[in-house]
Design a protein around this motif. Structure first.
Motif, PDB file in Angstrom:
ATOM      1  N   LEU A 125       1.467   5.772   5.109  1.00  0.00           N
ATOM      2  CA  LEU A 125       2.414   6.593   4.344  1.00  0.00           C
ATOM      3  C   LEU A 125       2.214   8.084   4.623  1.00  0.00           C
ATOM      4  O   LEU A 125       3.186   8.842   4.703  1.00  0.00           O
ATOM      5  CB  LEU A 125       2.275   6.307   2.846  1.00  0.00           C
ATOM      6  N   PHE A 126       0.964   8.487   4.793  1.00  0.00           N
ATOM      7  CA  PHE A 126       0.673   9.878   5.119  1.00  0.00           C
ATOM      8  C   PHE A 126       1.254  10.225   6.491  1.00  0.00           C
ATOM      9  O   PHE A 126       1.863  11.278   6.663  1.00  0.00           O
ATOM     10  CB  PHE A 126      -0.849  10.117   5.108  1.00  0.00           C
ATOM     11  N   GLY A 127       1.076   9.324   7.456  1.00  0.00           N
ATOM     12  CA  GLY A 127       1.645   9.530   8.783  1.00  0.00           C
ATOM     13  C   GLY A 127       3.160   9.688   8.723  1.00  0.00           C
ATOM     14  O   GLY A 127       3.744  10.527   9.413  1.00  0.00           O
ATOM     15  N   ILE A 128       3.804   8.887   7.889  1.00  0.00           N
ATOM     16  CA  ILE A 128       5.256   9.000   7.698  1.00  0.00           C
ATOM     17  C   ILE A 128       5.581  10.347   7.056  1.00  0.00           C
ATOM     18  O   ILE A 128       6.505  11.042   7.492  1.00  0.00           O
ATOM     19  CB  ILE A 128       5.785   7.821   6.853  1.00  0.00           C
ATOM     20  N   HIS A 129       4.814  10.718   6.048  1.00  0.00           N
ATOM     21  CA  HIS A 129       5.038  11.986   5.338  1.00  0.00           C
ATOM     22  C   HIS A 129       4.985  13.187   6.286  1.00  0.00           C
ATOM     23  O   HIS A 129       5.806  14.102   6.181  1.00  0.00           O
ATOM     24  CB  HIS A 129       4.011  12.133   4.218  1.00  0.00           C
ATOM     25  N   ILE A 130       4.010  13.180   7.186  1.00  0.00           N
ATOM     26  CA  ILE A 130       3.868  14.321   8.107  1.00  0.00           C
ATOM     27  C   ILE A 130       4.627  14.112   9.422  1.00  0.00           C
ATOM     28  O   ILE A 130       4.564  14.938  10.318  1.00  0.00           O
ATOM     29  CB  ILE A 130       2.391  14.658   8.381  1.00  0.00           C
ATOM     30  N   LYS A 131       5.330  12.972   9.499  1.00  0.00           N
ATOM     31  CA  LYS A 131       6.151  12.649  10.673  1.00  0.00           C
ATOM     32  C   LYS A 131       5.315  12.632  11.962  1.00  0.00           C
ATOM     33  O   LYS A 131       5.713  13.170  12.994  1.00  0.00           O
ATOM     34  CB  LYS A 131       7.333  13.614  10.797  1.00  0.00           C
TER      35      LYS A 131
END
Length: 120
Positions: free
Chosen positions: A55-61
């Motif tokens: 989810l963090f990876g998605i958040h920071i794209k």
């Protein structure tokens, strides 16, 4: 996860959330890594941290983190279940998934205070 270790794990997740909410993403990520080290021997907690990392990876794209977390999320809990984990590994896509790493002294102190010995 043993009750004696769980407060340290939860504290790292709380620090992750607080720093993420303050947009201090570097510090937030470091607390996810620390939670990963603490929880990697326990299937649910290990998988949960990889979920948060995804989810963090998605958040920071960050495509690399997103792609890197998918197999870790699918396999990490299984590795914990059979007791075959790379001790100290911080769990991010920036490190090899099976590479053992040195556990930082501060986290070793958490294990010691909880009476838990990290798997070797």
């Amino acid at each position: 996860m043993p009750k004696s270790l769980k407060p340290y794990f939860e504290e790292e997740l709380n620090k992750y959330r607080l720093n993420k909410n303050k947009n201090d993403l570097h510090t937030a990520w470091s607390h996810l890594e620390r939670a990963h080290i603490l929880g990697q021997a326990y299937p649910y907690h290990h998988s949960y941290v990889h979920w948060k990392m995804l989810l963090f990876g998605i958040h920071i794209k960050n495509r690399r983190e997103i792609i890197g977390q998918i197999p870790r999320l699918l396999i990490g809990g299984v590795k914990s279940f059979v007791g075959h984990i790379p001790v100290g590994n911080t769990g991010g896509a920036n490190v090899a998934p099976l590479k053992p790493m040195t556990i930082p002294d501060e986290i070793m102190d958490m294990f010691k205070k909880s009476g838990i010995k990290p798997l070797a």
